[in-house]
Scaffold this active site. Structure first.
Site, PDB file in Angstrom:
ATOM      1  N   GLN A   1       5.577  -4.009  -1.807  1.00 55.59           N
ATOM      2  CA  GLN A   1       4.286  -3.477  -1.370  1.00 55.59           C
ATOM      3  C   GLN A   1       3.835  -2.381  -2.330  1.00 55.59           C
ATOM      4  O   GLN A   1       4.690  -1.595  -2.752  1.00 55.59           O
ATOM      5  CB  GLN A   1       4.379  -2.892   0.041  1.00 55.59           C
TER       6      GLN A   1
ATOM      7  N   MET B   1      10.638   0.556   4.554  1.00 47.98           N
ATOM      8  CA  MET B   1       9.775  -0.572   4.216  1.00 47.98           C
ATOM      9  C   MET B   1      10.116  -1.716   5.165  1.00 47.98           C
ATOM     10  O   MET B   1      11.267  -2.141   5.256  1.00 47.98           O
ATOM     11  CB  MET B   1       9.990  -0.972   2.746  1.00 47.98           C
ATOM     12  N   GLU B   2       9.060  -2.210   5.816  1.00 45.36           N
ATOM     13  CA  GLU B   2       9.228  -3.145   6.937  1.00 45.36           C
ATOM     14  C   GLU B   2       9.499  -4.582   6.520  1.00 45.36           C
ATOM     15  O   GLU B   2       8.893  -5.513   7.056  1.00 45.36           O
ATOM     16  CB  GLU B   2       7.968  -3.078   7.816  1.00 45.36           C
TER      17      GLU B   2
ATOM     18  N   HIS C   1       8.977   3.145  13.584  1.00 43.53           N
ATOM     19  CA  HIS C   1       7.800   2.803  12.783  1.00 43.53           C
ATOM     20  C   HIS C   1       7.985   1.447  12.088  1.00 43.53           C
ATOM     21  O   HIS C   1       7.140   0.552  12.220  1.00 43.53           O
ATOM     22  CB  HIS C   1       7.536   3.909  11.751  1.00 43.53           C
ATOM     23  N   GLU C   2       9.081   1.298  11.369  1.00 42.89           N
ATOM     24  CA  GLU C   2       9.283   0.046  10.620  1.00 42.89           C
ATOM     25  C   GLU C   2       9.433  -1.140  11.572  1.00 42.89           C
ATOM     26  O   GLU C   2       8.941  -2.229  11.300  1.00 42.89           O
ATOM     27  CB  GLU C   2      10.492   0.152   9.674  1.00 42.89           C
TER      28      GLU C   2
ATOM     29  N   HIS D   1       6.127  -2.434  12.779  1.00 43.51           N
ATOM     30  CA  HIS D   1       5.452  -3.307  11.809  1.00 43.51           C
ATOM     31  C   HIS D   1       5.772  -4.789  12.051  1.00 43.51           C
ATOM     32  O   HIS D   1       5.050  -5.659  11.559  1.00 43.51           O
ATOM     33  CB  HIS D   1       5.868  -2.957  10.379  1.00 43.51           C
TER      34      HIS D   1
ATOM     35  N   GLU E   1      -1.105   0.320   9.101  1.00 40.45           N
ATOM     36  CA  GLU E   1      -0.394   1.592   9.305  1.00 40.45           C
ATOM     37  C   GLU E   1      -0.862   2.373  10.534  1.00 40.45           C
ATOM     38  O   GLU E   1      -0.053   2.963  11.235  1.00 40.45           O
ATOM     39  CB  GLU E   1      -0.465   2.459   8.038  1.00 40.45           C
TER      40      GLU E   1
ATOM     41  N   ASP F   1      -2.318   1.686  -4.085  1.00 39.66           N
ATOM     42  CA  ASP F   1      -1.516   2.861  -3.732  1.00 39.66           C
ATOM     43  C   ASP F   1      -2.383   4.074  -3.397  1.00 39.66           C
ATOM     44  O   ASP F   1      -1.966   4.955  -2.657  1.00 39.66           O
ATOM     45  CB  ASP F   1      -0.650   3.234  -4.939  1.00 39.66           C
TER      46      ASP F   1
ATOM     47  N   TYR G   1      -2.710   6.214   8.213  1.00 42.61           N
ATOM     48  CA  TYR G   1      -1.657   6.380   9.226  1.00 42.61           C
ATOM     49  C   TYR G   1      -2.157   7.174  10.432  1.00 42.61           C
ATOM     50  O   TYR G   1      -2.133   6.703  11.558  1.00 42.61           O
ATOM     51  CB  TYR G   1      -0.466   7.132   8.616  1.00 42.61           C
TER      52      TYR G   1
HETATM   53  N1  BES Z   1       4.781  -0.039   4.609  1.00 43.82           N
HETATM   54  C1  BES Z   1       5.013   1.347   4.482  1.00 43.82           C
HETATM   55  C2  BES Z   1       5.406   1.758   3.086  1.00 43.82           C
HETATM   56  C3  BES Z   1       4.404   1.407   2.001  1.00 43.82           C
HETATM   57  C4  BES Z   1       3.039   1.447   2.214  1.00 43.82           C
HETATM   58  C5  BES Z   1       4.862   1.057   0.750  1.00 43.82           C
HETATM   59  C6  BES Z   1       2.149   1.110   1.204  1.00 43.82           C
HETATM   60  C7  BES Z   1       3.981   0.720  -0.265  1.00 43.82           C
HETATM   61  C8  BES Z   1       2.618   0.746  -0.039  1.00 43.82           C
HETATM   62  C9  BES Z   1       6.067   1.827   5.469  1.00 43.82           C
HETATM   63  O1  BES Z   1       5.975   1.212   6.710  1.00 43.82           O
HETATM   64  C10 BES Z   1       5.821   3.282   5.733  1.00 43.82           C
HETATM   65  O2  BES Z   1       4.780   3.596   6.227  1.00 43.82           O
HETATM   66  N2  BES Z   1       6.785   4.154   5.407  1.00 43.82           N
HETATM   67  C11 BES Z   1       6.698   5.574   5.638  1.00 43.82           C
HETATM   68  C12 BES Z   1       7.461   5.976   6.857  1.00 43.82           C
HETATM   69  C13 BES Z   1       6.695   6.159   8.103  1.00 43.82           C
HETATM   70  C14 BES Z   1       7.572   6.744   9.205  1.00 43.82           C
HETATM   71  C15 BES Z   1       5.400   6.877   8.015  1.00 43.82           C
HETATM   72  C16 BES Z   1       7.354   6.281   4.484  1.00 43.82           C
HETATM   73  O3  BES Z   1       7.960   5.600   3.659  1.00 43.82           O
HETATM   74  O4  BES Z   1       7.308   7.497   4.412  1.00 43.82           O
HETATM   75 ZN    ZN Z   2       4.254   1.813   7.788  1.00 44.13          ZN
END
Ligand code: BES
Ligand code: ZN
Length: 616
Positions: free
Chosen positions: A156, A285-286, A310-311, A314, A333, A392, A400
């Site tokens: 991702q 990462m989910e 959280h994961e 998803h 998100e 990104d 979020y």
């Molecule tokens: N899917 C996201 C990580 C992500 C988003 C990777 C966009 C690349 C591009 C994952 O679910 C996520 O949100 N991770 C968060 C943790 C969460 C508890 C807010 C993180 O990695 O901090």
């Molecule tokens: Zn997420």
């Protein structure tokens, strides 16, 4: 009406209905981040055969992609980045020609393959680059065990194309199978059905029978062991981390059970987590069936497990019902943070959830302020315009937290019961399908909201407008109110640290405390550290917030620990704010650059690309 005319009308409408349906069934909105011609030819299945080479740091082999050709197209256009393509065969026999287009630093290269309208399977023989952006190759020294190399992927948002040629937009879904060949003393795991122990021959086969988007393709290879945490859940970790990880994540099975009670059956059979080395650039990462997680959540006190909720969430919001393009990222998100909040409330109680939500609001307010100050007010909308940019850029607290507070607003207007049954239906009706912002709003209006409710919520302001709408709920937490008064007294110099009543403080109280401190100076920094031992903390979240103050207040005592932290941990969420603060004075920037010289080698591309920008 003439009966022939009537007959004609019936025919006409049947025809229109059909073409319309056909269109609705597969037609996807344009995706500005993919070169693929998925509205002409669509990947439906992939079969990967790859050899993992820890000498060359490459994956080498082939992928057979099965396609559905809707328009008798003569070309299949895939996304690729930094791949060496050796040859392409059609339907397992005849070699065909292909071209690689101009290179874009963000999007890579379109791989255009000549096919026939009748082509069913396209086999692409390729090798990845040692610098493939999705992949991080770790030497034994970068692992806990120090004996074996390690590999993990992070696809991702648009990095899958750097290790698999594919239609790399989230709207395209396909099933997959894979054969991965690696060293016999390592285990390979994917976002698929996994084994739990090593093979003697180092050959692992995988199957993912539910359709997934390319950003959920995932692979990790290393010296990993498995332990069960319940009926359909478990943890993989390096052997020396396994016991600690199982202890930390003991709530996993009850999280799955709670989530199912809330939003319907878990669609992916097993839910496992792999604890990766600390260079993993995200918290979690989910990846379907197998969440990838940072070891920084293994805090020793179970205080950071909301990340698993959280994961896991998803598995519904994102993996089942998926943002159609990265402009709809908040659908992944925002829903997931809302869902995470509900799981946490169910398991750990309302006061705990209230702390998390209030901390979330603090982060959101800070992010909105920053974005507006930088002149990026458009990025505070839920629906984003990321066309031409790296997706990104959309990864901020807006998707979020503003997303969460929007859904919380809807809940408060319609009541929890109605909202829950709407969401349960929504996941059921849209499972394994992409969703976009416009369709979601139509769904809300058609299946949930009365016109009065719609007005009370003001969807447009939330989704297409800047900042935080003024009808947002104000989070309340009695627990954090207690901290609030400590902060006020300390900020006003009424008390010293030893007079603060910290009984019952958890990680979340400390984070709130640290974030509320103002007007610090060297005496107060020393006072705080002497009393609360922040510099020594083993909790990465607390460490990060403390180090921010250390930099802002030039508390040099903590700099050796800060340097260790920056070298050991590669999680971007911690790195960016710390290096950004260091970059504010020439002296600290020079120091930061020196640390970075050592640290950069240990970071995943996601992290070093960001920090390169910060320190340039
Ligand atoms: N899917 C996201 C990580 C992500 C988003 C990777 C966009 C690349 C591009 C994952 O679910 C996520 O949100 N991770 C968060 C943790 C969460 C508890 C807010 C993180 O990695 O901090
Ligand atoms: Zn997420």
């Amino acid at each position: 009406m003439n009966k022939y005319f009537l007959f004609f009308l019936v025919l006409l409408f049947t025809f229109l209905g059909c073409t319309n349906n056909q269109k609705n069934d597969h037609f996807l909105n344009e995706d500005a981040h993919s070169y693929a011609n998925f509205n002409d030819v669509r990947i439906t299945h992939m079969n990967l055969s790859l050899t993992v080479d820890f000498q060359k740091n490459t994956l080498d082999g082939k992928v057979d992609v099965s396609v559905d050709n809707y328009t008798n197209a003569k070309q299949l256009i895939l996304d690729s980045k930094d791949l060496t393509i050796h040859k392409v065969l059609l339907d397992n026999g005849v070699e065909t020609s292909f071209t690689l287009g101009d290179i874009s630093e963000i999007f890579g290269q379109p791989l255009t393959i000549n096919i026939k309208p009748s082509t069913k399977v396209v086999s692409i023989y390729y090798t990845t680059s040692p610098d493939a952006e999705a992949l991080q190759w770790l030497t034994p020294e970068q692992t806990l065990g120090k004996e074996h190399p390690f590999l993990f992927s992070q696809s991702q948002a648009i990095l899958a194309r750097s290790w698999v040629p594919c239609q790399d937009g989230p709207g395209v879904k396909f099933t997959y199978e894979a054969t991965i060949k690696t060293d016999s003393n390592l285990i390979a795991l994917m976002s698929a059905e996994n084994g739990t122990s090593k093979n003697n021959d180092g050959v692992y086969t995988f199957k993912m029978d539910q359709p997934i988007s390319s950003y959920l393709l995932a692979l990790t290879v290393g010296d990993l062991a498995f332990a069960s945490t319940g009926r359909n859940s478990g943890v993989y970790a390096e052997p020396a981390m396994l016991e600690k990880s199982v202890w930390e994540l003991n709530a996993m099975q009850s999280m799955i059970d709670s989530a199912e009670q809330l939003y319907g059956p878990y669609a992916w059979e097993r839910y496992d987590v792999v604890i990766l080395p600390p260079s993993f650039p995200f918290g979690g990462m989910e990846n379907p069936r197998l969440t990838f997680a940072t070891p920084t959540i293994i805090a020793g006190d179970r205080s950071l497990v909301a990340l698993i909720a959280h994961e896991l969430a998803h598995s519904w919001s994102g993996n089942l019902v998926t943002n159609e393009t990265w402009n709809d990222f908040w659908l992944n998100e925002g829903f997931t943070v809302y869902f995470e909040q509900r799981i946490m409330e169910k398991i750990f109680g309302k006061p705990y959830e209230e702390m998390l939500t209030k901390l979330g609001m603090g982060e959101l307010e800070a992010t909105i302020d920053d974005l507006i100050k930088e002149g990026n007010s458009d990025d505070t909308h839920l629906y984003l315009n990321l066309d031409g940019r790296n997706p990104d850029d959309g990864l901020t607290d807006v998707a979020y937290e503003k997303g969460r507070f929007f859904l919380q607003k809807v809940e408060s207007v319609v009541g929890r019961q109605r909202f829950d049954s709407f969401l349960k239906n929504y996941f059921k009706a849209n499972k394994f399908k992409p969703m976009n912002t416009e369709r979601f709003i139509r769904n809300l209006n058609n299946h949930l909201l009365t016109p009065e409710e719609e007005q009370a919520i003001n969807i447009n302001a939330w989704v297409y407008g800047p900042g935080l709408p003024d009808n947002a709920l104000i989070p309340y937490s009695e627990e954090l109110d207690r901290v609030e008064s400590a902060i006020a007294q300390y900020n006003n110099n009424q008390i010293m640290a030893n007079k603060i009543d910290i009984s019952g403080y958890t990680t979340h109280h400390w984070l709130y405390f640290l974030r509320g401190l103002k007007n610090l100076d060297s005496i107060k920094m020393r006072d705080l550290d002497d009393n609360f031992k922040f510099t020594q903390t083993g909790n990465s979240e607390i460490a990060c917030d403390w180090f921010k103050h250390c930099i802002d207040n030039q508390y040099d005592v903590a700099f050796p620990a800060l340097s260790d932290f920056l070298i050991r941990v590669g999680r971007r969420k911690f790195l960016t704010p710390l290096y950004t603060r260091l970059a504010k004075t020439p002296q600290n920037k020079a120091w930061g650059k020196e640390v970075y010289q050592t640290a950069r080698k240990g970071y995943h591309s996601v992290s070093y690309h960001s920090i390169d920008e910060v320190l340039k």
